[in-house]
Design an enzyme around this catalytic site. Structure first.
Site, short mmCIF file in Angstrom:
data_model
loop_
_atom_site.label_atom_id
_atom_site.label_comp_id
_atom_site.label_asym_id
_atom_site.label_seq_id
_atom_site.Cartn_x
_atom_site.Cartn_y
_atom_site.Cartn_z
N ARG A 270 111.57 -29.76 1.26
CA ARG A 270 112.84 -30.29 1.72
C ARG A 270 113.17 -31.51 0.87
O ARG A 270 112.28 -32.24 0.43
CB ARG A 270 112.80 -30.68 3.20
CG ARG A 270 112.86 -29.50 4.16
CD ARG A 270 114.23 -28.83 4.11
NE ARG A 270 114.37 -27.77 5.11
CZ ARG A 270 114.10 -26.50 4.89
NH1 ARG A 270 113.61 -26.12 3.71
NH2 ARG A 270 114.30 -25.60 5.84
N GLU A 299 122.66 -31.50 -0.14
CA GLU A 299 122.72 -30.22 -0.85
C GLU A 299 124.13 -29.66 -0.71
O GLU A 299 124.58 -29.46 0.41
CB GLU A 299 121.72 -29.22 -0.27
CG GLU A 299 120.28 -29.58 -0.54
CD GLU A 299 119.29 -28.61 0.10
OE1 GLU A 299 118.08 -28.74 -0.20
OE2 GLU A 299 119.71 -27.76 0.92
N HIS A 318 118.87 -24.80 -3.59
CA HIS A 318 118.04 -24.28 -2.50
C HIS A 318 117.96 -22.76 -2.59
O HIS A 318 118.37 -22.03 -1.69
CB HIS A 318 118.59 -24.71 -1.13
CG HIS A 318 117.54 -24.78 -0.07
ND1 HIS A 318 117.61 -25.65 0.99
CD2 HIS A 318 116.39 -24.10 0.10
CE1 HIS A 318 116.56 -25.51 1.76
NE2 HIS A 318 115.80 -24.56 1.24
#
Length: 353
Positions: A270, A299, A318
């Site tokens: 993360r 993000e 991601h």
């Protein structure tokens, strides 16, 4: 039979002519349990290619439609599908869904969900563990190779080159026989170690608990009781931990100072596990060689973020579980958990506070 066919024909004609009210059409199609989700195919939503499978089991109420007509849909919704954190699951939303039985998360990480709050409403939470292990391990190895061998720079040279011949700065570094330090040797970390064996890498790992000796031998991994030892010895440091208060900014200025000047940081956990300001400083001061990130905060990163300006930094949006096969299994698992909740059964992947 002719009577039914005639009725359906008349219904079709009325819909086409616009004389059949849409709210009555909603009642016709809602013969399946209702779930709340972001618009499939919209940014942050489940991909539209998975819509037919979900609709075999549920009527999908999009969040946008729900907001416009809460009074029509609130009591009908029994499960909430969360994909990428696009829906904020807060007290106001939970209070507006009196018959909600489950919040079903796509993916492993549930740090964006307040599980104690959700459970306080008598609502269960589930995720999709194990499903993502292989794809996430693959992206970790992919980032390590791409960074070490400067794959992105090579592609850009082929595409945009303004001169012939590669410069000295394009020289990469070997992965084979290098030392990989894995921070967080859980399911995914262990799969990364298995993959790294193929490159004859020396594998170190740091974990809250040491794995059994038989498991260490199976992947040729050596336990480091302190993270300092791992950081000082590793050519590649891969972070594979869950985000928690204990791991928030686990890798910061102090940790970067321990790393080798020719080392690479790879983060597939993360974004908030790494202090990004400290990472920018470490790169500017050449305290480490490079970084490869599948996760950031926020993000995506703003276009003008310093991390996007370094030629020795790879930033992905991601991408860890972003494959057709893994996404499909995740959606299938979400449906399985939701169906279990609706029938009063045990959720196979329930996450408890």
């Amino acid at each position: 039979m002719p009577g039914i066919q005639n009725s359906m024909l008349q219904l079709t004609i009325r819909i086409v002519q616009g004389t059949f009210r849409l709210d009555r059409l909603s009642q016709v199609v809602m013969d399946k349990p209702c779930i709340l989700a972001t618009t499939l195919g919209a940014p942050g939503g489940i991909y539209k290619c998975f819509e037919p499978f979900i609709e075999k089991h549920f009527t999908i109420i999009t969040f946008e439609r729900f907001v416009q007509r809460k009074e029509d849909f609130a009591a009908k919704i029994q499960a909430l599908f969360v994909w990428g954190g696009a829906i904020k699951v807060d007290q106001n939303l939970l209070q507006s869904l009196p018959n909600l039985k489950a919040v079903v998360n796509g993916g492993v990480g549930v740090d964006h969900l307040d599980i104690p709050l959700i459970n306080s409403f008598g609502i269960k939470v589930s995720n999709t563990p194990h499903v993502v292990d292989n794809a996430t391990a693959d992206i970790g190895i992919c980032l390590m190779l791409a960074s070490a061998r400067k794959i992105v720079e090579g592609h850009n040279f082929s595409k945009f080159r303004e001169f012939d011949g590669l410069s000295e700065s394009s020289l990469g570094t070997d992965v084979s026989r290098a030392t990989l330090g894995i921070i967080g040797m859980g399911r995914i970390g262990y799969k990364i170690a298995k993959r790294a064996q193929g490159f004859e890498m020396k594998i170190l790992y740091h974990n809250r608990n040491q794995r059994p000796e038989s498991e260490e031998k199976a992947v040729g991994a050596m336990y480091c009781a302190s993270m300092k030892e791992l950081l000082q010895r590793s050519d590649f440091v891969m972070v594979v931990v869950n985000l928690s208060p204990q791991t928030h900014k686990l890798i910061g200025a102090k940790e970067f100072a321990m790393m080798k000047p020719n080392s690479t940081l790879i983060n597939i956990s993360r974004g908030l596990v790494v202090d990004q300001d400290a990472l920018v400083d470490a790169l500017q001061k050449k305290m480490i060689r490079a970084a490869a990130l599948d996760v950031t905060y926020p993000e995506p990163l703003p276009r003008d973020h310093p991390l996007l300006s370094f030629p020795n930094v790879i930033v992905l949006p991601h991408f860890g579980t972003h494959t057709m096969e893994t996404s499909q299994i995740m959606v299938e698992r979400m449906v399985t958990n939701a169906l279990a909740a609706l029938t009063g059964g045990q959720l196979p992947d329930e996450v408890k506070a």
